[in-house]
Enzyme design. Structure first.
Site, PDB file in Angstrom:
ATOM      1  N   LYS A  29     -85.181 -46.036  58.798  1.00 17.02           N
ATOM      2  CA  LYS A  29     -86.485 -46.668  59.042  1.00 17.02           C
ATOM      3  C   LYS A  29     -87.206 -46.964  57.719  1.00 17.02           C
ATOM      4  O   LYS A  29     -86.776 -46.494  56.653  1.00 17.02           O
ATOM      5  CB  LYS A  29     -87.320 -45.734  59.930  1.00 17.02           C
ATOM      6  CG  LYS A  29     -86.724 -45.531  61.322  1.00 17.02           C
ATOM      7  CD  LYS A  29     -87.681 -44.715  62.188  1.00 17.02           C
ATOM      8  CE  LYS A  29     -87.120 -44.499  63.575  1.00 17.02           C
ATOM      9  NZ  LYS A  29     -88.094 -43.815  64.457  1.00 17.02           N
TER      10      LYS A  29
ATOM     11  N   TYR B  24     -87.345 -51.587  71.136  1.00 15.23           N
ATOM     12  CA  TYR B  24     -88.080 -50.433  71.670  1.00 15.23           C
ATOM     13  C   TYR B  24     -88.673 -50.703  73.060  1.00 15.23           C
ATOM     14  O   TYR B  24     -89.638 -50.040  73.447  1.00 15.23           O
ATOM     15  CB  TYR B  24     -89.191 -50.031  70.696  1.00 15.23           C
ATOM     16  CG  TYR B  24     -88.713 -49.191  69.518  1.00 15.23           C
ATOM     17  CD1 TYR B  24     -87.923 -48.060  69.719  1.00 15.23           C
ATOM     18  CD2 TYR B  24     -89.076 -49.518  68.206  1.00 15.23           C
ATOM     19  CE1 TYR B  24     -87.493 -47.281  68.653  1.00 15.23           C
ATOM     20  CE2 TYR B  24     -88.651 -48.735  67.130  1.00 15.23           C
ATOM     21  CZ  TYR B  24     -87.860 -47.620  67.370  1.00 15.23           C
ATOM     22  OH  TYR B  24     -87.446 -46.837  66.314  1.00 15.23           O
TER      23      TYR B  24
ATOM     24  N   ARG C   5     -76.435 -38.156  66.638  1.00 15.38           N
ATOM     25  CA  ARG C   5     -77.729 -37.633  67.111  1.00 15.38           C
ATOM     26  C   ARG C   5     -77.908 -36.182  66.659  1.00 15.38           C
ATOM     27  O   ARG C   5     -78.996 -35.778  66.257  1.00 15.38           O
ATOM     28  CB  ARG C   5     -77.814 -37.714  68.638  1.00 15.38           C
ATOM     29  CG  ARG C   5     -77.784 -39.141  69.178  1.00 15.38           C
ATOM     30  CD  ARG C   5     -79.109 -39.795  69.253  1.00 15.38           C
ATOM     31  NE  ARG C   5     -80.034 -39.110  70.133  1.00 15.38           N
ATOM     32  CZ  ARG C   5     -81.282 -39.529  70.362  1.00 15.38           C
ATOM     33  NH1 ARG C   5     -81.743 -40.623  69.759  1.00 15.38           N
ATOM     34  NH2 ARG C   5     -82.075 -38.879  71.177  1.00 15.38           N
TER      35      ARG C   5
ATOM     36  N   THR D 125     -86.142 -35.527  67.535  1.00 17.23           N
ATOM     37  CA  THR D 125     -87.015 -36.675  67.239  1.00 17.23           C
ATOM     38  C   THR D 125     -88.207 -36.259  66.390  1.00 17.23           C
ATOM     39  O   THR D 125     -88.574 -36.950  65.438  1.00 17.23           O
ATOM     40  CB  THR D 125     -87.524 -37.304  68.562  1.00 17.23           C
ATOM     41  OG1 THR D 125     -86.383 -37.702  69.322  1.00 17.23           O
ATOM     42  CG2 THR D 125     -88.401 -38.521  68.295  1.00 17.23           C
TER      43      THR D 125
ATOM     44  N   ARG E 211     -83.514 -35.317  59.836  1.00 17.81           N
ATOM     45  CA  ARG E 211     -84.968 -35.196  60.038  1.00 17.81           C
ATOM     46  C   ARG E 211     -85.476 -33.815  59.624  1.00 17.81           C
ATOM     47  O   ARG E 211     -86.595 -33.673  59.136  1.00 17.81           O
ATOM     48  CB  ARG E 211     -85.308 -35.487  61.494  1.00 17.81           C
ATOM     49  CG  ARG E 211     -85.160 -36.977  61.853  1.00 17.81           C
ATOM     50  CD  ARG E 211     -85.137 -37.171  63.337  1.00 17.81           C
ATOM     51  NE  ARG E 211     -85.155 -38.553  63.763  1.00 17.81           N
ATOM     52  CZ  ARG E 211     -84.766 -38.944  64.973  1.00 17.81           C
ATOM     53  NH1 ARG E 211     -84.330 -38.047  65.858  1.00 17.81           N
ATOM     54  NH2 ARG E 211     -84.812 -40.218  65.306  1.00 17.81           N
TER      55      ARG E 211
ATOM     56  N   ASN F 198     -90.013 -40.690  61.110  1.00 21.79           N
ATOM     57  CA  ASN F 198     -88.945 -39.687  61.226  1.00 21.79           C
ATOM     58  C   ASN F 198     -87.619 -40.183  60.662  1.00 21.79           C
ATOM     59  O   ASN F 198     -86.551 -39.801  61.102  1.00 21.79           O
ATOM     60  CB  ASN F 198     -88.826 -39.185  62.669  1.00 21.79           C
ATOM     61  CG  ASN F 198     -88.422 -40.271  63.638  1.00 21.79           C
ATOM     62  OD1 ASN F 198     -88.335 -41.445  63.265  1.00 21.79           O
ATOM     63  ND2 ASN F 198     -88.155 -39.906  64.877  1.00 21.79           N
TER      64      ASN F 198
ATOM     65  N   HIS G  75     -83.294 -43.862  63.105  1.00 18.32           N
ATOM     66  CA  HIS G  75     -83.140 -44.074  64.546  1.00 18.32           C
ATOM     67  C   HIS G  75     -81.649 -44.076  64.861  1.00 18.32           C
ATOM     68  O   HIS G  75     -80.845 -44.582  64.078  1.00 18.32           O
ATOM     69  CB  HIS G  75     -83.741 -45.434  64.955  1.00 18.32           C
ATOM     70  CG  HIS G  75     -83.347 -45.824  66.355  1.00 18.32           C
ATOM     71  ND1 HIS G  75     -84.038 -45.402  67.451  1.00 18.32           N
ATOM     72  CD2 HIS G  75     -82.298 -46.558  66.816  1.00 18.32           C
ATOM     73  CE1 HIS G  75     -83.438 -45.869  68.546  1.00 18.32           C
ATOM     74  NE2 HIS G  75     -82.388 -46.577  68.182  1.00 18.32           N
TER      75      HIS G  75
ATOM     76  N   GLU H  87     -78.291 -52.038  71.569  1.00 18.16           N
ATOM     77  CA  GLU H  87     -78.917 -52.096  70.240  1.00 18.16           C
ATOM     78  C   GLU H  87     -77.997 -52.771  69.215  1.00 18.16           C
ATOM     79  O   GLU H  87     -78.466 -53.548  68.376  1.00 18.16           O
ATOM     80  CB  GLU H  87     -79.322 -50.681  69.803  1.00 18.16           C
ATOM     81  CG  GLU H  87     -80.431 -50.135  70.706  1.00 18.16           C
ATOM     82  CD  GLU H  87     -80.749 -48.662  70.500  1.00 18.16           C
ATOM     83  OE1 GLU H  87     -80.128 -48.004  69.632  1.00 18.16           O
ATOM     84  OE2 GLU H  87     -81.639 -48.152  71.221  1.00 18.16           O
TER      85      GLU H  87
HETATM   86  P1  CMP Z   1     -86.785 -43.272  67.663  1.00 15.98           P
HETATM   87  O1  CMP Z   1     -85.565 -42.451  67.815  1.00 15.98           O
HETATM   88  O2  CMP Z   1     -86.732 -44.429  66.750  1.00 15.98           O
HETATM   89  O3  CMP Z   1     -87.227 -43.783  69.121  1.00 15.98           O
HETATM   90  C1  CMP Z   1     -88.547 -43.980  69.496  1.00 15.98           C
HETATM   91  C2  CMP Z   1     -89.501 -43.559  68.446  1.00 15.98           C
HETATM   92  O4  CMP Z   1     -90.840 -43.382  68.876  1.00 15.98           O
HETATM   93  C3  CMP Z   1     -89.117 -42.195  67.913  1.00 15.98           C
HETATM   94  O5  CMP Z   1     -87.955 -42.298  67.166  1.00 15.98           O
HETATM   95  C4  CMP Z   1     -90.360 -41.770  67.180  1.00 15.98           C
HETATM   96  O6  CMP Z   1     -90.338 -42.176  65.813  1.00 15.98           O
HETATM   97  C5  CMP Z   1     -91.455 -42.566  67.902  1.00 15.98           C
HETATM   98  N1  CMP Z   1     -92.405 -41.671  68.552  1.00 15.98           N
HETATM   99  C6  CMP Z   1     -92.141 -40.776  69.495  1.00 15.98           C
HETATM  100  N2  CMP Z   1     -93.291 -40.128  69.848  1.00 15.98           N
HETATM  101  C7  CMP Z   1     -94.279 -40.646  69.072  1.00 15.98           C
HETATM  102  C8  CMP Z   1     -95.672 -40.387  68.950  1.00 15.98           C
HETATM  103  N3  CMP Z   1     -96.259 -39.476  69.706  1.00 15.98           N
HETATM  104  N4  CMP Z   1     -96.369 -41.116  68.062  1.00 15.98           N
HETATM  105  C9  CMP Z   1     -95.758 -42.048  67.287  1.00 15.98           C
HETATM  106  N5  CMP Z   1     -94.432 -42.333  67.374  1.00 15.98           N
HETATM  107  C10 CMP Z   1     -93.709 -41.632  68.238  1.00 15.98           C
END
Ligand code: CMP
Length: 143
Positions: A9, A49, A85, A91, A102, A112, A115, A126
């Site tokens: 990211k 997304y 993963r 996450t 992470r 984070n 992805h 994707e």
């Molecule tokens: P990702 O695996 O890219 O998939 C969805 C993303 O949403 C996740 O990683 C997080 O970076 C993001 N995400 C999840 N919860 C929150 C939150 N509460 N606020 C902001 N971003 C979020």
């Protein structure tokens, strides 16, 4: 061979973590079969997304993922979806174990670092958003 979509990211790119992240998956034994550094157009980010469209953080998520270059990657290997993963960690970096990407480099759930597709269906969807079939490489069976 199973394939997955992984993406460093904007925070990971700006923190110069592309090499570290690619290296972890290479050393594990997976094969990089496609990669591109790109700024994601907003409509592509919304498509990627789409499952989070109703979440309160959707706008923030799209703004962040389009805020700078990402490093989009296609990887292949046995059980690469689930193993990648595991290597990424939870996450929310505060729950991610040390030794995971992470856990080692992330602080907040929004920023984070990486992805990764969470299922074979997501991986196919994707990969199709970010790569044309002809952009993915075949490896020689001799190597
Ligand atoms: P990702 O695996 O890219 O998939 C969805 C993303 O949403 C996740 O990683 C997080 O970076 C993001 N995400 C999840 N919860 C929150 C939150 N509460 N606020 C902001 N971003 C979020």
């Amino acid at each position: 061979m199973e394939k997955t979509f992984l993406m460093v990211k904007p925070d990971g790119v700006q923190r110069n973590l592309i090499g570290e992240i690619v290296s972890r998956f290479e050393k594990k034994g997976f094969q990089l079969i496609g990669a591109k550094l790109m700024i994601i157009p907003a409509e592509v980010a919304e498509k990627h997304y789409a499952e989070h469209k109703e979440r309160p953080f959707f706008g923030e998520l799209v703004d962040f993922i389009t805020s700078g270059p990402v490093f989009a990657m296609a990887w292949q290997g046995e059980s690469v979806i689930a193993t990648a993963r595991q290597m990424m960690g939870s996450t929310n970096p505060k729950d991610a174990a040390p030794g995971t990407i992470r856990g080692d480099f992330g602080v907040t759930v929004g920023k984070n670092i990486i992805h990764g597709s969470d299922s074979p269906e997501s991986a196919e969807r994707e990969l199709g958003i970010f790569f044309k079939e002809e952009e993915l490489s075949e490896y020689s069976k001799l190597v």
